[in-house]
Structures are given as C-alpha cells and as structure tokens.
Design a protein around this motif. Structure first.
Motif, PDB file in Angstrom:
ATOM      1  N   ALA A 276       0.830  -1.210   0.000  1.00 46.52           N
ATOM      2  CA  ALA A 276       0.000   0.000   0.000  1.00 46.52           C
ATOM      3  C   ALA A 276       0.863   1.258   0.000  1.00 46.52           C
ATOM      4  O   ALA A 276       0.573   2.228  -0.717  1.00 46.52           O
ATOM      5  CB  ALA A 276      -0.931  -0.012   1.211  1.00 46.52           C
ATOM      6  N   ILE A 277       1.927   1.243   0.801  1.00 47.76           N
ATOM      7  CA  ILE A 277       2.815   2.414   0.846  1.00 47.76           C
ATOM      8  C   ILE A 277       3.495   2.620  -0.501  1.00 47.76           C
ATOM      9  O   ILE A 277       3.550   3.744  -1.031  1.00 47.76           O
ATOM     10  CB  ILE A 277       3.856   2.256   1.971  1.00 47.76           C
ATOM     11  N   LEU A 278       4.019   1.538  -1.083  1.00 49.21           N
ATOM     12  CA  LEU A 278       4.679   1.650  -2.387  1.00 49.21           C
ATOM     13  C   LEU A 278       3.710   2.165  -3.451  1.00 49.21           C
ATOM     14  O   LEU A 278       4.075   2.995  -4.297  1.00 49.21           O
ATOM     15  CB  LEU A 278       5.240   0.291  -2.807  1.00 49.21           C
ATOM     16  N   THR A 279       2.476   1.682  -3.405  1.00 45.53           N
ATOM     17  CA  THR A 279       1.476   2.132  -4.374  1.00 45.53           C
ATOM     18  C   THR A 279       1.155   3.606  -4.181  1.00 45.53           C
ATOM     19  O   THR A 279       1.046   4.370  -5.153  1.00 45.53           O
ATOM     20  CB  THR A 279       0.201   1.283  -4.249  1.00 45.53           C
TER      21      THR A 279
ATOM     22  N   GLN B   5       1.520   9.133  -6.127  1.00 45.30           N
ATOM     23  CA  GLN B   5       1.946  10.524  -5.949  1.00 45.30           C
ATOM     24  C   GLN B   5       2.830  10.974  -7.106  1.00 45.30           C
ATOM     25  O   GLN B   5       2.734  12.121  -7.567  1.00 45.30           O
ATOM     26  CB  GLN B   5       2.691  10.676  -4.622  1.00 45.30           C
ATOM     27  N   GLU B   6       3.678  10.064  -7.605  1.00 44.24           N
ATOM     28  CA  GLU B   6       4.520  10.401  -8.759  1.00 44.24           C
ATOM     29  C   GLU B   6       3.667  10.650 -10.000  1.00 44.24           C
ATOM     30  O   GLU B   6       3.934  11.570 -10.782  1.00 44.24           O
ATOM     31  CB  GLU B   6       5.506   9.262  -9.032  1.00 44.24           C
ATOM     32  N   ILE B   7       2.632   9.824 -10.170  1.00 47.06           N
ATOM     33  CA  ILE B   7       1.782   9.947 -11.353  1.00 47.06           C
ATOM     34  C   ILE B   7       0.876  11.165 -11.256  1.00 47.06           C
ATOM     35  O   ILE B   7       0.677  11.889 -12.234  1.00 47.06           O
ATOM     36  CB  ILE B   7       0.941   8.663 -11.532  1.00 47.06           C
TER      37      ILE B   7
ATOM     38  N   ILE C 142     -14.300  -2.660  -8.469  1.00 45.66           N
ATOM     39  CA  ILE C 142     -13.258  -3.365  -7.724  1.00 45.66           C
ATOM     40  C   ILE C 142     -12.242  -3.842  -8.755  1.00 45.66           C
ATOM     41  O   ILE C 142     -12.486  -4.788  -9.498  1.00 45.66           O
ATOM     42  CB  ILE C 142     -13.813  -4.555  -6.917  1.00 45.66           C
ATOM     43  N   ARG C 143     -11.124  -3.157  -8.832  1.00 44.24           N
ATOM     44  CA  ARG C 143     -10.106  -3.482  -9.827  1.00 44.24           C
ATOM     45  C   ARG C 143      -9.124  -4.499  -9.242  1.00 44.24           C
ATOM     46  O   ARG C 143      -8.625  -4.314  -8.130  1.00 44.24           O
ATOM     47  CB  ARG C 143      -9.352  -2.218 -10.255  1.00 44.24           C
ATOM     48  N   LEU C 144      -8.847  -5.551  -9.992  1.00 42.68           N
ATOM     49  CA  LEU C 144      -7.918  -6.588  -9.560  1.00 42.68           C
ATOM     50  C   LEU C 144      -6.610  -6.466 -10.324  1.00 42.68           C
ATOM     51  O   LEU C 144      -6.607  -6.274 -11.545  1.00 42.68           O
ATOM     52  CB  LEU C 144      -8.525  -7.977  -9.784  1.00 42.68           C
ATOM     53  N   VAL C 145      -5.505  -6.589  -9.596  1.00 43.69           N
ATOM     54  CA  VAL C 145      -4.177  -6.494 -10.198  1.00 43.69           C
ATOM     55  C   VAL C 145      -3.323  -7.652  -9.695  1.00 43.69           C
ATOM     56  O   VAL C 145      -3.602  -8.240  -8.645  1.00 43.69           O
ATOM     57  CB  VAL C 145      -3.493  -5.155  -9.845  1.00 43.69           C
TER      58      VAL C 145
ATOM     59  N   THR D  68       3.468  -3.032  -8.362  1.00 40.31           N
ATOM     60  CA  THR D  68       3.184  -1.689  -7.850  1.00 40.31           C
ATOM     61  C   THR D  68       2.702  -0.753  -8.945  1.00 40.31           C
ATOM     62  O   THR D  68       1.761   0.032  -8.744  1.00 40.31           O
ATOM     63  CB  THR D  68       4.440  -1.103  -7.175  1.00 40.31           C
ATOM     64  N   LEU D  69       3.327  -0.822 -10.110  1.00 42.31           N
ATOM     65  CA  LEU D  69       2.938   0.077 -11.194  1.00 42.31           C
ATOM     66  C   LEU D  69       1.498  -0.194 -11.629  1.00 42.31           C
ATOM     67  O   LEU D  69       0.712   0.746 -11.827  1.00 42.31           O
ATOM     68  CB  LEU D  69       3.892  -0.086 -12.380  1.00 42.31           C
ATOM     69  N   ALA D  70       1.145  -1.483 -11.748  1.00 42.47           N
ATOM     70  CA  ALA D  70      -0.232  -1.825 -12.124  1.00 42.47           C
ATOM     71  C   ALA D  70      -1.216  -1.366 -11.054  1.00 42.47           C
ATOM     72  O   ALA D  70      -2.313  -0.880 -11.366  1.00 42.47           O
ATOM     73  CB  ALA D  70      -0.353  -3.332 -12.346  1.00 42.47           C
ATOM     74  N   SER D  71      -0.833  -1.499  -9.789  1.00 41.05           N
ATOM     75  CA  SER D  71      -1.706  -1.061  -8.698  1.00 41.05           C
ATOM     76  C   SER D  71      -1.929   0.444  -8.755  1.00 41.05           C
ATOM     77  O   SER D  71      -3.058   0.929  -8.595  1.00 41.05           O
ATOM     78  CB  SER D  71      -1.092  -1.445  -7.347  1.00 41.05           C
ATOM     79  N   ALA D  72      -0.853   1.187  -8.993  1.00 36.90           N
ATOM     80  CA  ALA D  72      -0.963   2.645  -9.052  1.00 36.90           C
ATOM     81  C   ALA D  72      -1.833   3.083 -10.223  1.00 36.90           C
ATOM     82  O   ALA D  72      -2.683   3.976 -10.087  1.00 36.90           O
ATOM     83  CB  ALA D  72       0.424   3.263  -9.150  1.00 36.90           C
ATOM     84  N   HIS D  73      -1.638   2.460 -11.376  1.00 40.49           N
ATOM     85  CA  HIS D  73      -2.457   2.819 -12.539  1.00 40.49           C
ATOM     86  C   HIS D  73      -3.922   2.431 -12.318  1.00 40.49           C
ATOM     87  O   HIS D  73      -4.834   3.124 -12.794  1.00 40.49           O
ATOM     88  CB  HIS D  73      -1.905   2.162 -13.798  1.00 40.49           C
ATOM     89  N   ALA D  74      -4.159   1.333 -11.590  1.00 37.24           N
ATOM     90  CA  ALA D  74      -5.538   0.950 -11.278  1.00 37.24           C
ATOM     91  C   ALA D  74      -6.191   1.989 -10.377  1.00 37.24           C
ATOM     92  O   ALA D  74      -7.367   2.327 -10.551  1.00 37.24           O
ATOM     93  CB  ALA D  74      -5.561  -0.422 -10.612  1.00 37.24           C
ATOM     94  N   VAL D  75      -5.432   2.506  -9.416  1.00 42.95           N
ATOM     95  CA  VAL D  75      -5.954   3.563  -8.541  1.00 42.95           C
ATOM     96  C   VAL D  75      -6.323   4.785  -9.369  1.00 42.95           C
ATOM     97  O   VAL D  75      -7.424   5.339  -9.247  1.00 42.95           O
ATOM     98  CB  VAL D  75      -4.916   3.938  -7.460  1.00 42.95           C
ATOM     99  N   VAL D  76      -5.404   5.204 -10.217  1.00 43.31           N
ATOM    100  CA  VAL D  76      -5.658   6.386 -11.043  1.00 43.31           C
ATOM    101  C   VAL D  76      -6.845   6.141 -11.974  1.00 43.31           C
ATOM    102  O   VAL D  76      -7.708   7.009 -12.156  1.00 43.31           O
ATOM    103  CB  VAL D  76      -4.398   6.749 -11.851  1.00 43.31           C
TER     104      VAL D  76
END
Length: 470
Positions: A212-215, A220-222, A326-329, A334-342
């Motif tokens: 969660a922290i890494l994501t 934040q970078e994105i 509900i997006r599954l990754v 981490t990159l896929a998780s971050a893009h799913a959040v966005v």
C-alpha cells in the motif's frame, strides 16, 4: 433454540478486530432477533472486565487462551483445564454448539454435542489443523474458493471421508443512501487537492502494508498535482490479537524506508459504527497484500459505502472479477496497482464512475445480503445435520489446477507461495483442456511433462477427486 457460539478470538464491546469477528457479531445478533437464545463464549483478555452484551447477545469472555494468533492454546496446563470446563458447561447448556473459526482443540469437552463450525482464514495453523483433525457435523465457509481449498486439502491428506461443507457468503447491509464522509479523530480535514487512499486492515505485513505504501508513493509520482494521503489504522491498545501486526513505530519506520513519510497517516482503530463514514471519506480502498483471503469483506464494505477498491488477485478477492468498481491487479505489481488507482478515480465515459459504483452496490445487495447470510446460518445451525461424504480419486488420469492457484498469462500464481512461476506450455494445455491436463507422460511432450511434474511437486497441479454422499 439455545445456541452456544464459541470463539477462540476475543470479542469486544466497543470495537471489532477482523472481518470474521464482525460476521460473528452480525450473525449472533441476527439469530437473537429471530428468537433464538444465542450466547457467545470467547477468550478473555486484559481488556475484558466480566460478562457484557452486544445488541442483547450475552458475551462471556471466559476461555483461558492466549487471545492472539498463532499458538492460541499456548497457555498453562491449568488454563487449558479451566477452558475445558467452560466449554463443557457451554455445551451442556446448548442445543447446538457453533464453533466460530473452530480452533477448539479440547474436543473431549464437547463429546456428544452436535457441532457446526465455520472456517475463515485458512492460513493459520489453527484453521488447517481443525479441518484435518477435528470432527464437526457441518463446516460453514464464506466462499466457493475456501470450500474447494478445504476439500482438496483433506483429500490430499489421505482422509477418505469429509463432512458437508456449506457456503454461506458473508453478508453486509448496503445503505439506501451513501453516508456522509467522516475522517478519524486526529486526521486533518480534506483539502481540495487531496487524494485519500484507505488501508482498513489489520496492520500486518501480509495484509499489504508495504504494498500500500509503495502504491501510494507511485500514485503521488503519477498525480503530482495532488496530495496523496494513505490512512492506516493502529491496533487498539491492549488488543494483542495478532502477533504479526506492526506497531505504529514500525509502520512509520517502514514508510520512511519506502519514501512514504509524507504520505502515511496513522489513526486510531475504528468501531463498526464509524466505518461507513470512513469508507465514504476515501477515494480508493487498497487491498494489495498476499494474505489468502477466504472472502474479502473490505472491498465489499468499501464499495457499499461508495468508494471503489483496488485488490490483488489473491484468494477470495478473485470472486470480484466482474465488479467494475473493484479493480484486480497481480500481486506485487506496484505500477499496475498505481495505474488501477488512477483509473478508478478518473470518470470513465462508458460506463461512468457513478454507474460503476451503482452497479457494484446492486451486485452486493443481490449476492451478499446480511439478511440472507443470517437465514442461511439459521438453517445450517438449527436444521437436520446431513452425513459425511466419501472421498475418492476420479481415476481418469487427469490433473487439475489446485484451487489456490490461478493462471495469469503464461504464469501460474500460487496463493500460499505468494509467487508466480512461468509455465509456458502448461498454461496453454490447461486452457485448451478446460482446466485439466493428462498425467500420463507418454501422452505429453517432454517439455510439457517436465512442467507437469514440477507443478505436481509444487502442489500447483493436483489429482481430480470425487466427493459422494454416503
């Protein structure tokens, strides 16, 4: 009917630790409202001070066990003897005994008693030993995923019979209207540029604190024009429920190590009544750990209160594959998780984010109704108890993918190893064989046979078993 509900995990009057304890309280309250005399016996802790009630359900914190996992029974001989006496008195009082998450090793205290048990987190020694060694008339589980895992585990262990395993999905109440957002005490109010991520789990490593922290850092970078905030709860003082849980100091140190010091905000543990407003206050809920969830209550609760979730494709979370909100990754990406959040926070033209949330809330109402859950528990606990089933090999020379595994492109992810392995030929064979592959090496290419033998050795491929009522 008089029902003794027994829980190795503690039950508290002011807060709930973990989804399975919430289910226990909701189930007991529902049965009480239907006229049953249900009482709860649980492990006592330093936080307890005698008997109490939850929604008029009496709770007796009289079991002299540890109250934390694992090694729940690692107490003195006298404590075990006194716990045995408590169990016997509860069983003598009751018409039926319900063992919530089982882990009651002192079965001699329950001799001659009809036992209905539930199993939830199939990762702890207590749950595994319960299904393999401790008798019950019926086992209740919250998902087909867990049912399949238990049946296969028992069959692989060499047992020749197994009790009925009945799926009763976890149930929740979906509010008619979305709750008002409310952040926890001590957390600063939302600013216009904030993007709030929620981590409403036990602060334990496999629940995904690191992920969660890494994501959050990657989001934040994105989204550098926004202020990403990751809210993480700390255990209530003195609960000591899970020895693997991180302390606030450990979580903050991890956040600093991962570059998330400006992102992570710790807050107090919340009561069930506070959770709807908490979910509504977030933009996305994160469920990114490797913990093998038997159901996955958090994303359902989050979506019910209007907030989408991003989850790792692990265990019971895979059942939410058809929920748009509900997006599954893949676990650990981490990159896929971050893009799913966005992706889940940006309105989509077809369907819109509002439509995704509305559709998701409707599915929850249809599939995971609290009223239906209580009705099904009532039926299982109070009605006729069926007999055992016989276990045998199908005898057709086929192997199948273990229920704790999933094909992900040319790799197979193993929930219990928390890792994926590349199987370029086996994944194709499973796809063309409708989930099965032949075990005879004479019918396979040399390279496929090598992959099959390796997968069998790793517990990724298993024989096909048949379960028949006797």
């Amino acid at each position: 009917m008089r029902i003794a509900a027994i829980s190795v995990a503690p039950v508290f009057s002011e807060y709930v630790i973990g989804g399975s304890q919430k289910i226990l309280v909701d189930m007991a309250t529902g049965l009480k409202n239907r006229g049953h005399d249900i009482q709860i016996w649980c492990t006592g802790t330093d936080a307890h001070d005698g008997d109490f009630e939850i929604s008029e359900v009496p709770v007796h914190p009289d079991l002299k066990l540890r109250g934390s996992f694992p090694a729940t029974h690692q107490v003195s001989p006298v404590a075990l003897a006194r716990t045995s006496d408590v169990l016997k008195k509860a069983a003598d009082w009751a018409d039926r005994v319900y063992l919530h998450a089982d882990a009651i090793y002192l079965r001699h205290a329950l001799l001659g008693t009809d036992i209905i048990r539930s199993i939830h987190d199939y990762v702890y020694e207590e749950a595994l030993v319960s299904t393999l060694s401790l008798p019950a008339n019926v086992t209740v589980v919250p998902s087909e995923y867990l049912k399949n895992c238990i049946e296969v585990t028992v069959a692989l262990s060499g047992r020749t019979s197994i009790e009925p395993i009945i799926v009763v999905p976890n149930g929740i109440e979906v509010p008619d209207s979305l709750p008002s957002p409310k952040l926890p005490a001590g957390i600063s109010a939302r600013e216009e540029s904030d993007l709030i991520l929620l981590f409403p789990h036990r602060p334990e490593a496999t629940k995904g604190v690191r992920e969660a922290i890494l994501t959050a850092v990657k989001v934040q970078e994105i989204r550098n024009e926004q202020n990403v905030r990751l809210l993480i709860p700390a255990y209530p003082p003195g609960s000591n429920f899970d020895d693997a849980a991180g302390s606030p100091q450990e979580i903050l140190a991890l956040a600093e190590e991962l570059g998330g010091s400006d992102t992570v905000e710790l807050h107090e543990w919340l009561s069930p009544a506070e959770m709807p407003g908490y979910y509504a206050a977030g933009d996305v809920t994160l469920c990114l750990g490797s913990f093998v969830e038997s159901f996955g209550l958090v994303p359902v609760e989050s979506l019910a209160n209007g907030t989408p979730a991003v989850c790792a494709r692990v265990g019971g979370f895979r059942q939410f594959d058809d929920f748009d909100a509900i997006r599954l990754v893949e676990y650990g990406n981490t990159l896929a998780s971050a893009h799913a959040v966005v992706g889940v926070i940006v309105p989509m033209p077809n369907p819109s984010r509002d439509e995704e949330l509305r559709s998701g809330r409707e599915k929850i109402t249809e599939r995971f109704s609290l009223e239906v859950m209580v009705s099904e528990f009532e039926s299982v606990i109070t009605k006729f108890l069926p007999g055992e089933r016989k276990i045998s090999l199908a005898g057709n020379g086929r192997l199948e993918l273990a229920p704790w595994c999933e094909v992900q492109d040319d790799r197979i992810y193993d929930d219990y190893a928390a890792a994926s392995v590349q199987f370029p030929e086996l994944t194709q064979a499973l796809e063309s064989g409708n989930g099965f592959v032949l075990s005879d090496p004479l019918l396979l290419s040399a390279s496929l046979d090598a992959e099959v033998r390796f997968a069998v050795d790793r517990g990724i491929l298993i024989p096909e078993f048949v379960f028949v009522k006797t």
